[in-house]
Write an enzyme that holds these catalytic residues in place. Structure first.
Site, PDB file in Angstrom:
ATOM      1  N   ILE A 136      41.911  50.410   4.619  1.00  0.00           N
ATOM      2  CA  ILE A 136      41.725  49.617   5.829  1.00  0.00           C
ATOM      3  C   ILE A 136      42.927  48.677   5.918  1.00  0.00           C
ATOM      4  O   ILE A 136      43.554  48.362   4.907  1.00  0.00           O
ATOM      5  CB  ILE A 136      40.387  48.831   5.834  1.00  0.00           C
ATOM      6  CG1 ILE A 136      40.230  47.961   4.586  1.00  0.00           C
ATOM      7  CG2 ILE A 136      39.214  49.772   5.987  1.00  0.00           C
ATOM      8  CD1 ILE A 136      38.934  47.153   4.571  1.00  0.00           C
ATOM      9  N   ASP A 137      43.263  48.260   7.118  1.00  0.00           N
ATOM     10  CA  ASP A 137      44.475  47.479   7.326  1.00  0.00           C
ATOM     11  C   ASP A 137      44.426  46.142   6.589  1.00  0.00           C
ATOM     12  O   ASP A 137      43.353  45.615   6.296  1.00  0.00           O
ATOM     13  CB  ASP A 137      44.681  47.209   8.823  1.00  0.00           C
ATOM     14  CG  ASP A 137      44.886  48.485   9.617  1.00  0.00           C
ATOM     15  OD1 ASP A 137      45.355  49.475   9.030  1.00  0.00           O
ATOM     16  OD2 ASP A 137      44.569  48.489  10.821  1.00  0.00           O
ATOM     17  N   LYS A 138      45.594  45.599   6.335  1.00  0.00           N
ATOM     18  CA  LYS A 138      45.721  44.323   5.622  1.00  0.00           C
ATOM     19  C   LYS A 138      44.810  43.245   6.201  1.00  0.00           C
ATOM     20  O   LYS A 138      44.087  42.570   5.469  1.00  0.00           O
ATOM     21  CB  LYS A 138      47.183  43.856   5.673  1.00  0.00           C
ATOM     22  CG  LYS A 138      47.409  42.458   5.110  1.00  0.00           C
ATOM     23  CD  LYS A 138      48.813  41.975   5.405  1.00  0.00           C
ATOM     24  CE  LYS A 138      48.963  40.506   5.034  1.00  0.00           C
ATOM     25  NZ  LYS A 138      50.269  39.960   5.449  1.00  0.00           N
TER      26      LYS A 138
END
Length: 303
Positions: A136-138
């Site tokens: 999942i994105d930062k």
């Protein structure tokens, strides 16, 4: 590591460097041009140049060079482990944390933390990404499954490929959505105008997001998104595509937005079949404090 791709009708006459940036999401166009220059990309067994135009039916093969080994060190970083057994860990990742080491992020990542807290992690993705099955994105918070051995890794990766893993997110988006349910079925690839972004593009990879409205606010809507596929930035790209970009999104949202440290996106629910027992496991976590405070702020504007 060798990989291949069969050229489709939609790919006809595309430059090979452009096509491969759409196929290999984690590689930039300049990287791919470097591979072509180094002669490690082949079309039907022959090395080609960056400006080569592909034809339907051709087989592209590339041999990605092994990255320079990095010294990935365990770090005593607090992480919330929601579940753990001999095969699988489920982690509630905080917003702002990068998943695995890469150029510019050699420490402070989830992998560094996992190496400290967990004895064993699968080695399928190499030393830089041990145990990492999906990302999942930062700036996205929430649930992530991690494999502790190769058996678990292969099973979870196969479930992702077969689209049987259940992943639900909550997001705050711009605008008021006037229908309660929707499905966005639109292919995603690299944005031809900005190679650092993804976009809905002809010839992109299949991408399907289902959403339902949870709550209406003035100028904003709280939605639940259910992923059928898992493309890079999928929810962010799809919601922008239907003109309801995520609040706080620095890459796909408007400049005038809510004061947030990144997009208002939380991976709240995760379900999968346990790799060893076959039991269906489901986990759910509350959004982080900043997400909840934003909802309270939107509520106060309604009064």
């Amino acid at each position: 590591m060798s990989e291949h791709y069969k050229v489709t009708e939609n790919d006809q006459s595309k430059r090979i460097d452009k096509l491969l940036t759409e196929v290999i999401e984690e590689a930039s166009r300049s990287q791919i041009q470097g591979w072509l220059k180094d002669g490690i990309v082949f079309v039907d067994g022959k090395a080609v140049k960056s400006n080569y135009k592909v034809q339907e039916g051709e087989s592209i093969t590339w041999h990605i060079p092994e990255p320079e080994p990095m010294d990935i060190l365990p770090e005593d970083i607090p992480i919330e482990i929601v579940y753990e057994d001999e095969d699988v860990i489920v982690v509630n990742k905080p917003s702002g944390m990068v998943i695995h080491p890469a150029a510019g992020h050699y420490s402070g990542t989830l992998v560094n933390a996992l190496l400290f807290h967990v004895k064993d992690l699968s080695g399928i993705n190499g030393v830089e990404r041990p145990g990492i099955v999906h990302r999942i994105d930062k700036d996205t918070s929430g649930l992530l499954m991690v494999a502790k051995n190769d058996l678990a890794h292969q099973s979870l990766a196969e479930q992702l490929s077969k689209k049987t893993v259940e992943r639900k997110y909550e997001a705050i988006v711009h605008g008021e959505i006037h229908h309660e349910y929707g499905t966005i079925d639109a292919p995603i690839g690299r944005d031809p105008k900005d190679r650092q972004r993804m976009a809905v593009v002809d010839g992109g990879r299949d991408a399907v997001t289902h959403f339902r409205v949870l709550r209406h606010f003035t100028d904003f809507t709280l939605v639940e998104c259910k992923l059928e596929t898992g493309r890079t930035h999928q929810i962010r790209v799809h919601m922008r595509y239907i003109e309801h970009p995520l609040a706080g999104d620095p890459k796909y949202g408007p400049r005038k937005t809510l004061d947030l440290d990144g997009q208002a996106l939380h991976a709240k629910s995760l379900g999968f079949e346990h790799p060893r027992t076959g039991e269906w496991k489901t986990f759910e976590v509350e959004p982080p404090a900043e997400f909840k405070e934003t909802l309270k702020y939107l509520e106060t504007r309604e009064v």
